[in-house]
Design an enzyme around this catalytic site. Structure first.
Site, PDB file in Angstrom:
ATOM      1  N   GLY A 181       0.812  -1.211   0.000  1.00  0.00           N
ATOM      2  CA  GLY A 181       0.000   0.000   0.000  1.00  0.00           C
ATOM      3  C   GLY A 181       0.845   1.262   0.000  1.00  0.00           C
ATOM      4  O   GLY A 181       0.355   2.360  -0.245  1.00  0.00           O
ATOM      5  N   ASP A 224      -2.239   6.813   3.094  1.00  0.00           N
ATOM      6  CA  ASP A 224      -1.661   7.888   2.273  1.00  0.00           C
ATOM      7  C   ASP A 224      -0.448   7.428   1.475  1.00  0.00           C
ATOM      8  O   ASP A 224       0.148   8.214   0.732  1.00  0.00           O
ATOM      9  CB  ASP A 224      -1.283   9.087   3.154  1.00  0.00           C
ATOM     10  CG  ASP A 224      -0.237   8.720   4.214  1.00  0.00           C
ATOM     11  OD1 ASP A 224       0.234   7.563   4.228  1.00  0.00           O
ATOM     12  OD2 ASP A 224       0.099   9.595   5.032  1.00  0.00           O
ATOM     13  N   ARG A 262       5.710 -13.096   0.804  1.00  0.00           N
ATOM     14  CA  ARG A 262       5.236 -13.383   2.154  1.00  0.00           C
ATOM     15  C   ARG A 262       4.338 -14.612   2.152  1.00  0.00           C
ATOM     16  O   ARG A 262       3.830 -15.009   1.092  1.00  0.00           O
ATOM     17  CB  ARG A 262       4.408 -12.176   2.647  1.00  0.00           C
ATOM     18  CG  ARG A 262       5.185 -10.875   2.568  1.00  0.00           C
ATOM     19  CD  ARG A 262       4.291  -9.717   2.104  1.00  0.00           C
ATOM     20  NE  ARG A 262       5.124  -8.549   1.765  1.00  0.00           N
ATOM     21  CZ  ARG A 262       5.571  -7.674   2.641  1.00  0.00           C
ATOM     22  NH1 ARG A 262       5.227  -7.781   3.894  1.00  0.00           N
ATOM     23  NH2 ARG A 262       6.345  -6.681   2.271  1.00  0.00           N
ATOM     24  N   ASP A 304       1.148 -11.647   6.580  1.00  0.00           N
ATOM     25  CA  ASP A 304       1.663 -10.747   5.539  1.00  0.00           C
ATOM     26  C   ASP A 304       3.005 -10.138   5.942  1.00  0.00           C
ATOM     27  O   ASP A 304       3.651  -9.485   5.122  1.00  0.00           O
ATOM     28  CB  ASP A 304       0.650  -9.634   5.214  1.00  0.00           C
ATOM     29  CG  ASP A 304       0.214  -8.864   6.439  1.00  0.00           C
ATOM     30  OD1 ASP A 304      -0.303  -9.488   7.382  1.00  0.00           O
ATOM     31  OD2 ASP A 304       0.406  -7.640   6.478  1.00  0.00           O
ATOM     32  N   ASN A 305       3.427 -10.342   7.181  1.00  0.00           N
ATOM     33  CA  ASN A 305       4.742  -9.861   7.609  1.00  0.00           C
ATOM     34  C   ASN A 305       5.687 -11.034   7.852  1.00  0.00           C
ATOM     35  O   ASN A 305       6.646 -10.926   8.612  1.00  0.00           O
ATOM     36  CB  ASN A 305       4.621  -9.025   8.883  1.00  0.00           C
ATOM     37  CG  ASN A 305       3.864  -7.725   8.636  1.00  0.00           C
ATOM     38  OD1 ASN A 305       3.816  -7.235   7.509  1.00  0.00           O
ATOM     39  ND2 ASN A 305       3.273  -7.172   9.675  1.00  0.00           N
TER      40      ASN A 305
HETATM   41  P1  AMP Z   1       2.080  -3.050   7.918  1.00  0.00           P
HETATM   42  O1  AMP Z   1       1.345  -2.965   9.204  1.00  0.00           O
HETATM   43  O2  AMP Z   1       3.050  -1.922   7.691  1.00  0.00           O
HETATM   44  O3  AMP Z   1       2.701  -4.378   7.694  1.00  0.00           O
HETATM   45  O4  AMP Z   1       0.976  -2.838   6.776  1.00  0.00           O
HETATM   46  C1  AMP Z   1      -0.199  -3.611   6.655  1.00  0.00           C
HETATM   47  C2  AMP Z   1      -0.898  -3.217   5.375  1.00  0.00           C
HETATM   48  O5  AMP Z   1      -1.294  -1.839   5.397  1.00  0.00           O
HETATM   49  C3  AMP Z   1      -0.057  -3.367   4.116  1.00  0.00           C
HETATM   50  O6  AMP Z   1      -0.913  -3.727   3.048  1.00  0.00           O
HETATM   51  C4  AMP Z   1       0.486  -1.970   3.916  1.00  0.00           C
HETATM   52  O7  AMP Z   1       0.872  -1.735   2.594  1.00  0.00           O
HETATM   53  C5  AMP Z   1      -0.694  -1.116   4.330  1.00  0.00           C
HETATM   54  N1  AMP Z   1      -0.284   0.219   4.809  1.00  0.00           N
HETATM   55  C6  AMP Z   1       0.333   0.508   5.973  1.00  0.00           C
HETATM   56  N2  AMP Z   1       0.522   1.833   6.091  1.00  0.00           N
HETATM   57  C7  AMP Z   1       0.056   2.402   4.970  1.00  0.00           C
HETATM   58  C8  AMP Z   1      -0.033   3.754   4.485  1.00  0.00           C
HETATM   59  N3  AMP Z   1       0.425   4.774   5.190  1.00  0.00           N
HETATM   60  N4  AMP Z   1      -0.593   3.948   3.278  1.00  0.00           N
HETATM   61  C9  AMP Z   1      -1.075   2.915   2.565  1.00  0.00           C
HETATM   62  N5  AMP Z   1      -1.042   1.638   2.956  1.00  0.00           N
HETATM   63  C10 AMP Z   1      -0.483   1.368   4.144  1.00  0.00           C
HETATM   64 MG    MG Z   2       3.524  -5.449   6.401  1.00  0.00          MG
END
Ligand code: AMP
Ligand code: MG
Length: 485
Positions: free
Chosen positions: A89, A122, A180, A249-250
Site C-alpha cells: 500500500g 496515504d 510473504r 503478511d509480515n
Molecule cells: P504493515 O502494518 O506496515 O505491515 O501494513 C499492513 C498493510 O497496510 C499493508 O498492506 C500496507 O501496505 C498497508 N499500509 C500501511 N501503512 C500504509 C499507508 N500509510 N498507506 C497505505 N497503505 C499502508
Molecule cells: Mg507489512
C-alpha cells in the site's frame, strides 16, 4: 556512473501478481543516509546514490530506465483475521539487482506514495518509523540474523498526518525477496491454484533451488520455509527481539525478518513482554513467537495443499508431516544458541535445564537480558547486581561454573566464544525514541548516526560508548511502540 541494471523477475510473472505503479514525487528530498557497504554489495556507487540523481531515485522522483516499478499483491491474517486483499500500500518495488555474491535482491521504496492497494492510507511513511526500521534492521544484520536491509533513507520535505503532523521519509529497503506467506494466501483464497503454483515455482527458483531437485519439490519448498522460519524465530528469542506484528503478511518465505513496525528488543527479561500498542491481547508476545510462526506456517501449508497431492486428504497428510519439522528445528536452533550464550562448547544432558534456570532467575529478578549474558561473558562479577535478589544469581552461577569445569574448556576460548554470541549493544527502545525525537523535533540526525555506528558492531566493546549499554532509567522507559505507519 553506470546506472543500476535492474532485472525484474517478479515483474515478469502474470499481471495479477502486482500492479504497475510509479512512485509519487515529493517536494524536497534530502538525504538522511546511504548505506555505503550495502550499496557496494549491490554494485551501486555509494557516491552516485548520495548525489543529486541518486537522491531523486531514492525519493521516487526519478525512475531509472531499467526499473519496472510495481506494487505486489498479497493477502494476510492480521491478528488472526483474514484479509483477502492487502498488498503493497505504500511500498514500491523498483526492481531486482544481482549482488556481488550472485544473489538476487529486491530494492524497494517504503513510503513512495499511493498504490492500488493503499485502501485508506496515504502511501507515506513518517521519519520515526523509517529511522527505527533502519536502526533495527541493520542491527539485526550485524547480529548475523537474516533480515531485510536498509540501503538508504531520505526525508521528503512533506509532512504526513498521523496523530500529529510529522516529517515524511522514504526508506530504501533491500530483501532477498518481499514474498510473504500472505502472497500465497492471496492466490489460494481466490481458488487460483495456477497462481499458487506459479508463485511456488518462482520461490523455489529464487530461494530454494535444491527443492527443484527433490522428489516432491513443493513438499521440499514447504519444509525449507518451515526450517528457515524456525531458525529465524530461535535467533530472535536468543537476542530478546519482539517483532510485534507477526501477521502472515509480515512473514517472509525467504526466512528474513521483515516489516519492522512496533518491534523492540527487551530490556529486562520478561517472557510475556509485548510492546506493540496494537497488540492488546499479547498475541505476539516474546514467548508466543514460536507458536505464532508455526500458526503462520500452517496457513502456508493450507495454500500449498493442492500442490502437495492430488486429493486434499493426502495433501493434508503431507502438510502435517512437513509441519512436524517445525518444533524440532526450532528447538535445535534455540538450544544450540543457548549453549553458545552460556559458553558450553559440548552438549550434555541438563544443559537446557541449566539455561532455563538462568532465564527463570532473570525473569523473577527483572534482570536485563542483554547485560546479564554480556557480563557473564566478560566474567564481570557485577552481573549479580542485575538481579533484584543477587543470591538467586549466585546459586545459579555455582551450577554453571561446575558445568564449565566438567567441560575443561580453555577459559580464554570460552570467553571469546561467549563474547561473540552475546552482544553488548542492542537498539534499546529509549535510545531509538531519543534518536527519533532529535530528528523530528530538532531536525538533528547526529544521534541517529552515532547510535547506528555503535550498533553496527554489536559484539565489540566500544570504550566511550558504554552508556549505550544502559537500560532505561525509570523516566526513560518506553512502554509501547506505535505502529506509527
Ligand atoms: P504493515 O502494518 O506496515 O505491515 O501494513 C499492513 C498493510 O497496510 C499493508 O498492506 C500496507 O501496505 C498497508 N499500509 C500501511 N501503512 C500504509 C499507508 N500509510 N498507506 C497505505 N497503505 C499502508
Ligand atoms: Mg507489512
Amino acid at each position: 556512473m553506470v546506472r543500476p541494471p535492474f532485472d525484474n523477475s517478479y515483474a515478469r510473472l502474470p499481471d495479477r501478481f502486482f500492479a504497475r505503479v510509479v512512485p509519487t514525487p515529493v517536494p524536497a528530498p534530502r538525504l538522511i543516509r546511504v548505506n555505503a557497504p550495502l550499496a557496494a554489495d549491490l554494485g551501486l556507487d555509494p557516491e552516485w546514490l548520495a548525489g543529486e540523481e541518486g537522491v531523486q531515485v531514492l525519493a521516487g522522483n526519478r525512475v531509472l530506465e531499467t526499473s519496472e516499478p510495481i506494487a505486489t499483491a498479497y493477502a494476510g491474517h492480521q491478528f488472526g483475521n483474514f484479509v483477502p486483499q492487502l498488498g503493497d500500500g505504500r511500498a514500491i518495488l523498483l526492481g531486482e539487482l544481482v549482488d556481488r555474491r550472485g544473489i538476487r535482491r529486491d530494492v524497494q521504496l517504503k513510503g513512495a506514495g499511493r498504490t492500488p492497494y493503499s485502501r485508506g492510507g496515504d502511501g507515506r511513511a513518517a521519519v520515526g518509523p523509517v529511522l527505527r526500521e533502519y536502526l533495527v534492521s541493520e542491527t539485526m544484520h550485524a547480529l548475523g540474523i537474516p533480515t531485510t536491509r536498509a540501503l538508504a533513507a531520505v526525508t521528503t520535505g512533506d509532512q504526513v498526518r498521523r496523530d500529529t503532523m510529522l516529517p515524511g521519509a522514504v526508506l530504501a529497503r533491500v530483501a532477498s525477496s518481499h514474498i510473504r506467506v500472505g502472497t500465497f494466501q492471496f492466490f489460494a483464497s481466490r481458488g487460483d491454484v495456477e497462481g499458487v503454483r506459479t508463485l511456488a515455482d518462482h520461490v523455489i527458483a529464487r530461494h530454494y533451488p535444491d527443492a527443484a531437485q527433490a522428489e516432491r519439490p513443493y513438499r521440499a519448498l514447504l519444509e525449507s520455509v518451515i526450517r528457515a522460519q524456525a531458525e529465524l524465530i530461535a535467533q530472535w528469542l536468543l537476542v530478546g527481539f519482539i517483532h510485534g506484528v507477526m501477521n502472515t503478511d509480515n512473514s517472509s518465505v525467504a526466512g528474513e525478518t521483515i516489516d519492522y513496525g512496533p518491534c523492540a528488543f527487551m530490556d529486562e527479561y520478561d517472557p510475556q513482554a509485548v510492546f506493540s500498542s496494537i497488540d492488546s491481547y499479547g498475541r505476539y508476545a516474546y514467548s508466543n513467537q514460536p507458536a505464532i510462526a508455526e500458526w503462520n506456517l500452517v496457513r502456508l501449508a493450507e495454500c500449498l495443499l493442492p500442490l502437495l497431492a492430488d486429493d486434499t486428504k493426502a495433501g493434508a497428510a503431507e502438510a502435517n508431516e512437513a509441519l512436524d519439522l517445525f518444533a524440532p528445528a526450532f528447538e535445535r536452533a534455540y538450544q544450540a544458541g543457548l549453549r553458545r550464550k552460556l559458553g558450553l562448547l559440548t552438549e550434555r544432558d541438563g544443559d537446557i535445564e541449566l539455561a532455563q534456570g538462568l532465564l527463570l532467575a532473570m525473569a523473577t529478578n527483572m534482570a536485563d537480558f542483554t547485560n546479564t549474558f554480556r557480563r557473564l561473558s566478560e566474567d564481570d562479577p557485577s552481573v549479580r547486581s542485575l538481579f533484584t535478589d543477587p543470591a538467586a544469581f549466585d546459586e545459579w552461577a555455582a551450577r554453571w561454573r561446575q558445568r564449565l569445569e566438567e567441560e575443561q574448556s580453555d577459559p580464554a576460548a570460552r570467553r571469546a566464544a561467549m563474547l561473540a554470541a552475546n552482544p553488548a549493544f542492542i537498539p534499546r527502545n529509549h535510545r531509538v525514541e531519543a534518536v527519533i525525537r532529535a530528528a523530528v523535533d530538532r531536525d538533528d540526525f547526529a544521534p541517529f548516526e552515532e547510535l547506528l555506528a555503535v550498533l553496527s558492531r554489536p559484539f565489540d566493546s566500544q570504550p566511550g560508548f558504554e552508556h549505550y549499554q544502559d537500560p532505561p532509567a525509570a523516566h526513560e522507559r518506553v512502554h509501547a511502540t506505535f505502529c506509527g505507519t
